[in-house]
Design an enzyme around this catalytic site. Structure first.
Site, short mmCIF file in Angstrom:
data_model
loop_
_atom_site.label_atom_id
_atom_site.label_comp_id
_atom_site.label_asym_id
_atom_site.label_seq_id
_atom_site.Cartn_x
_atom_site.Cartn_y
_atom_site.Cartn_z
N CYS B 93 0.80 -1.23 0.00
CA CYS B 93 0.00 0.00 0.00
C CYS B 93 0.83 1.27 0.00
O CYS B 93 0.32 2.35 -0.24
CB CYS B 93 -0.92 0.02 1.21
SG CYS B 93 -2.04 -1.37 1.19
N HIS B 359 -8.87 3.81 -1.86
CA HIS B 359 -7.42 3.57 -1.75
C HIS B 359 -6.97 2.74 -2.94
O HIS B 359 -7.00 1.51 -2.90
CB HIS B 359 -7.18 2.85 -0.41
CG HIS B 359 -5.79 2.34 -0.19
ND1 HIS B 359 -4.66 2.89 -0.73
CD2 HIS B 359 -5.35 1.31 0.60
CE1 HIS B 359 -3.59 2.22 -0.32
NE2 HIS B 359 -3.99 1.24 0.47
N CYS B 389 0.23 2.77 6.45
CA CYS B 389 0.53 1.44 6.95
C CYS B 389 0.74 0.56 5.73
O CYS B 389 0.22 0.83 4.65
CB CYS B 389 -0.61 0.90 7.81
SG CYS B 389 -2.21 0.86 6.99
#
Lengths: 711, 403
Positions: B93, B359, B389
């Site tokens: 991510c 996202h 994160c």
């Protein structure tokens, strides 16, 4: 009263009979209106049990309205998309009706017509040669934007759908059934609607399209799977080789079809719409539609034929000279049922000419494309002879002996007298003036030039050349004969090299001039192909043969007309030198610009650049490409300016069919329209200042640009 | 201070489209998504593309049409000079921010002058997880590394920290409110480049995932996303490392977790020298970057430690930072981050985040740079810290400073 007739029967089945204004049903504003109303009515119809779509025209539905497509200009993309979306939404609503919908296809269902049929649950087709189906959009620089790509891929799978989409194949009923494009054939028109209704009654629940089933998977898989990835990678390379990046339509079709396997049905439809919107605005599509559809129809429809003269058919044809051209003309004529007398100086020579037809016919029989009986019938129509008297009663004689004034005059005088009353004597020549040849004839009014292209059985064009004396009746007869044997005839006035040979010569000459400038031969050849010419100019020269060019120069010199039209001096001189100093007279003579191996492979003669003897230069690639293209374009404009060409359509169609003008240009005159007249003038002037006056924009072009006209 | 400071000249992103087949960007190829940003970068700044050394794109599912070093394909598809290279990277991510940080380091090294960094992810076209990975799918390795789905980790954080379902839903609601306000006030307009088709027609102009009508009642009705996964065994695996927890409360739902969307980002980063040469005005400087890893089982507690590491590197404290941006992978991640750093929600994710906007895995980091840059300028503030994160327990952080 709608142009879609709406009739509901006692069983609750509605038959929609399409009968639009004009000779055919087509996708245009009227269609969208009629279809919109119809779909809405169907959605609200009480007790609806099924729908049959039929046509009141001899064809089912002709497809997109090309005038509307041609009129769509860059800047109107949003509006174009809206119309497309409307068409698609209507078809989507039609296929989502909770009753079976059947297309009853009585005649050609092409393009948009077949897209309507694909949005039906079933396609029943009349088993007649005219009831062809298919998606020929690609041949017009477009893609099937009414759901044609997405539904074909969803129906057949990517691998099976691609050939129909990329080649635009028109498919006959039996083949369409076998391929799964249609579901049922009937033998009589009267059975169409009843058969459709019978299926609806037997299958009341078959209304959900396969692609609307929750468990639907595209047959053959998706582009997530290695076998299809490999297939498409191969197809991409093959297509790139074929189109050389010059034709956006097949590229876009392949891209849309592949992507259709990666997204859901409705998203795929939207991607397809964006693709058509893009293509419809391209100059390539405008050029192709304008020339290959509208102007081609004009030309074939007789625009160049004198009016008011009854159509004629040739029953008996005489051919003088059983060489390569004569034998080809004999074959093409016998194939449509014309009785042919093929005459040469000896019976053996004439028989050898007939043997050519025999070879082609037995090959066709061998491949199962013709019955033995038919082949025998065709062959029997050709009579080889050495006796001029056998020509008695011919309505048309085509003289196809060697390109030699004296010889041609001699055979004209020998045979003219055998013509039937009102018969026409024609000469097949590519280089000799018709008026000069006509001097040998007793009746110059009945004398005309018919320039065939080699190989006659494959080349679709003939160039008919009128001398100042040629009568309208003779022209009409020649024109009708050309149509009779299925050729596209353009009509030009007599002038050195006519239109095609003259313009074609400039391509060869510019290739020679590039060579003479010191450009690497491979660059000349590759860049010639990159603009879309079938082969490079040096390879073409080899096919024509340097020897033939030399002979033509001699003849023209003797007639005192050398370079009086197109200035092809450089190619002529290089050809003469090549023969004299190197003995390289062309492919037929063992080698020219190229070396030829026994297996037929060719390689540029390694000594070529040294032979030319000029220091090597690196010219900008765009200059080389433009020189090869602009030379031919400028020569075509001059032909129009001088009245050699009688119409723009003849120039465009003739250049594509006869001399390999790239189809994306729409022909050598149309090219200027989408390139931009002023832009062409500017670029031509630039080339003129850099490379010579042969690139000066002709007067006619300047006038047109000034008056803001196009060709 | 380094003599080769890395400057941000511009930061663009696509709007985020719903990452399902009915999302507006589903019809757009990932290559096309990213290439549109390159075209716009060049159009806005008029530089010679030959001056760009490399395109660095984060992408988490680099397979299929996102495979084969998508960055290089993007460069070519955009028609940039053939001298421009391209590389795809994957730090889960954080890939987008990793790209930015990598670019910053390469500029700071003095060895390169101008780079474009960002990311691309079409989650509607290339499914999350399509690239696979031994840590989850190879039993031997999964047993050894105790792989647990991230959502279970997010629920574990909430359980450990005592965030109730109401807490995480309230956070989600605020994210929606802030994102709606920012979008509708035009605060994203500078960096959001509408996605256009090959005809130049607009396919998506603004973020479409935001749900302005969100209510606490509506959020409360959503079912926990990771309850089932937890029960089949992943809760047990996680709790082997956290024996103090009696059981995991599964509070995260689609409403308070980041949304699945499509999008791309591109940040133009270079040296002061090339900025002067090409007439590019620096908007900010990249002050410091940091990456580290924490417990891979709970997986999502890296951002706080990464931020601290980054602050330490910069010789700063949280007091030196005006705005914080922490990727809203799950509500509990943000709540934990604010607790770790002892910072106020008032200066954290001021324009909402991935819970509201989505996202797009590999692209998000680059998007956050633009969001922060625009907001610092709008508020006339100086510094922002961005963090995400990351799978495997990693955390990443970057400090930017307006110049």
């Amino acid at each position: 009263m709608s142009v879609f007739k709406y009739e509901k029967d006692a069983d609750g089945i509605v038959t929609v009979t399409m009968d639009m204004t004009g000779p055919v049903n087509a996708m245009n504003g009227e269609y969208r209106q009629a279809m919109g109303t119809t779909v809405e009515r169907l959605e609200n119809e009480k007790g609806l049990a099924g729908v049959v779509f039929a046509s009141a025209k001899p064809t089912f539905f002709a497809g997109g309205d090309l005038r509307e497509l041609l009129a769509a200009k860059p800047g109107t993309e949003a509006e174009f998309m809206v119309n497309l979306l409307e068409t698609k939404t209507q078809l989507r609503r039609l296929e989502k009706l909770p009753v079976p919908v059947v297309a009853a296809i009585n005649g050609a269902a092409l393009g948009g017509g077949f897209e309507i049929a694909l949005a039906c649950n079933r396609r029943v087709v009349l088993d007649s040669p005219g009831a062809i189906v298919g998606l020929p959009e690609v041949t017009l620089g477009l893609l099937p934007g009414g759901g044609g790509i997405v539904r074909t891929v969803s129906l057949l799978g990517l691998e099976k759908a691609l050939p129909y989409l990329l080649e635009g194949t028109r498919v006959k009923p039996a083949a369409a059934l076998k391929a799964g494009l249609v579901d049922e054939l009937v033998s009589e028109t009267a059975q169409l609607v009843p058969s459709a209704k019978a299926w609806i009654k037997a299958n009341p629940n078959s209304w959900l399209q396969p692609w609307d089933h929750a468990s639907f998977r595209i047959p053959g898989g998706t582009m997530h799977q290695p076998h299809l990835i490999q297939l498409v990678t191969t197809a991409t390379a093959m297509l790139a080789k074929k189109t050389r990046g010059l034709l956006p339509a097949p590229e876009r079709i392949l891209a849309v079809a592949a992507e259709a396997t990666l997204v859901d049905f409705d998203t795929a439809l939207r991607i397809e719409s964006r693709g058509l919107t893009f293509l419809a605005m391209t100059p390539q599509a405008k050029n192709i539609i304008s020339t290959m559809f509208f102007q081609m129809n004009e030309v074939n429809g007789g625009a160049g034929r004198p009016k008011g003269i009854a159509k004629s058919k040739v029953k008996k044809l005489g051919i003088l000279g059983a060489g390569m051209m004569g034998q080809g003309i004999a074959y093409a004529s016998a194939m449509v049922g014309i009785e042919v007398v093929l005459r040469d100086v000896t019976l053996e020579a004439a028989q050898k000419g007939k043997a050519y037809s025999e070879k082609l016919l037995s090959a066709a029989v061998g491949k199962g494309r013709m019955s033995e009986q038919k082949a025998a019938g065709v062959l029997a129509l050709i009579t080889p002879t050495a006796d001029a008297a056998d020509l008695q009663g011919c309505e048309l004689i085509v003289e196809a002996v060697f390109e030699n004034l004296e010889l041609k005059a001699k055979v004209t005088q020998e045979t003219e007298g055998y013509l039937a009353d009102g018969g026409v004597f024609s000469t097949n020549t590519s280089t000799l003036p018709i008026s000069r040849l006509a001097k040998a004839a007793k009746r110059p009014v009945d004398f005309i030039g018919i320039h065939f292209f080699s190989p006659v059985d494959k080349m679709p064009l003939v160039e008919i050349i009128c001398s100042e004396q040629t009568s309208d009746a003779a022209l009409a007869k020649a024109f009708d004969y050309a149509r009779q044997i299925g050729k596209t005839p353009i009509v030009v006035n007599d002038s050195l090299g006519f239109f095609t040979s003259r313009t074609f010569g400039t391509y060869l000459d510019e290739g020679a001039r590039l060579l003479d400038d010191g450009v690497a031969p491979a660059s000349i050849e590759n860049l010639g192909r990159q603009i879309g010419m079938p082969v490079g100019p040096l390879a073409v020269q080899d096919e024509v043969s340097q020897e033939l060019t030399r002979k033509a120069v001699e003849t023209h010199r003797a007639m005192d007309v050398l370079y009086s039209k197109a200035d092809t001096q450089v190619s002529s001189e290089i050809c003469e030198r090549l023969i004299k100093e190197q003995g390289r007279g062309g492919r037929y003579h063992g080698g020219g610009y190229y070396d030829y191996s026994a297996s037929g492979e060719k390689t540029l003669w390694p000594g070529l650049q040294a032979f030319v003897g000029k220091p090597a230069v690196l010219l900008p690639e765009q200059d080389i490409k433009d020189r090869l293209l602009f030379r031919q374009v400028i020569e075509s404009i001059k032909c129009l300016q001088e009245g050699v060409l009688r119409s723009v359509a003849d120039g465009n169609v003739g250049s594509i069919l006869g001399i390999g003008a790239p189809v994306w240009t729409g022909g050598f005159l149309q090219f200027v329209n989408t390139y931009g007249l002023q832009r062409f003038i500017d670029r031509a002037s630039e080339l003129a200042s850099r490379y010579g006056d042969r690139f000066q924009p002709p007067e006619l072009l300047l006038q047109k640009a000034q008056s803001k006209l196009a060709f | 201070m380094s003599t080769n400071a890395a400057y941000i000249f511009d930061a663009l992103r696509t709007p985020r489209g719903k990452g399902k087949k009915d999302g507006a960007l589903h019809e757009v190829k990932p290559v096309h998504l990213a290439a549109g940003l390159l075209t716009e970068l060049q159009r806005r700044h008029g530089f010679d593309t030959a001056r760009v050394d490399d395109l660095i794109l984060g992408c988490v599912s680099p397979v299929g049409e996102q495979g084969g070093d998508i960055a290089k394909t993007v460069v070519q598809y955009a028609g940039w000079d053939e001298s421009v290279a391209g590389v795809q990277l994957d730090r889960f991510c954080a890939s987008g921010l990793e790209a930015v940080n990598t670019a910053a380091s390469r500029i700071a090294s003095g060895w390169e002058d101008l780079l474009v960094a960002g990311g691309v992810e079409s989650m509607s076209r290339v499914q999350m997880g399509a690239a696979g990975g031994a840590w989850l799918q190879d039993p031997e390795i999964a047993f050894k590394v105790r792989a647990v789905p991230q959502g279970v980790g997010a629920d574990l954080i909430a359980t450990l920290d005592g965030y109730t379902r109401e807490d995480v839903d309230a956070f989600a609601l605020e994210s929606q409110r802030r994102a709606t306000r920012a979008r509708d006030s035009g605060w994203f307009d500078r960096s959001v480049v509408p996605v256009r088709d090959l005809n130049g027609l607009v396919i998506l102009e603004k973020d479409e995932f935001i749900k302005p009508g969100t209510t606490m009642d509506g959020l409360a009705k959503l079912k926990p996303s990771f309850d089932g996964l937890g029960k089949i065994g992943f809760d047990d695996i996680a709790l082997r490392k956290y024996p103090q927890v009696e059981r995991i409360h599964h509070v995260h739902t689609p409403g308070n977790s980041s949304g699945i969307v499509d999008g791309a980002s591109a940040v133009l980063i270079g040296s002061e020298k090339i900025g002067k040469e090409l007439g590019l005005r620096p908007r900010a400087r990249i002050v410091a970057t940091a990456v580290l890893a924490t417990d891979p089982v709970i997986m999502l507690t890296g951002p706080g430690p990464a931020a601290k590491k980054c602050l330490a590197r910069a010789g700063m404290t949280t007091k030196d930072i005006d705005l914080f941006e922490i990727n809203e992978a799950f509500a509990s991640v943000v709540l934990r981050f604010m607790r770790d750093l002892d910072i106020s929600p008032e200066i954290t994710n001021v324009n909402g985040g991935a819970i509201a906007m989505g996202h797009p895995l590999g692209a998000t980091g680059g998007m956050l740079v633009g969001t922060m840059l625009d907001e610092l300028e709008r508020r006339n503030l100086r510094r922002a810290l961005l963090a995400l994160c990351v799978g495997g327990g990693m955390g990443i952080a970057t400090i930017i400073e307006r110049v």
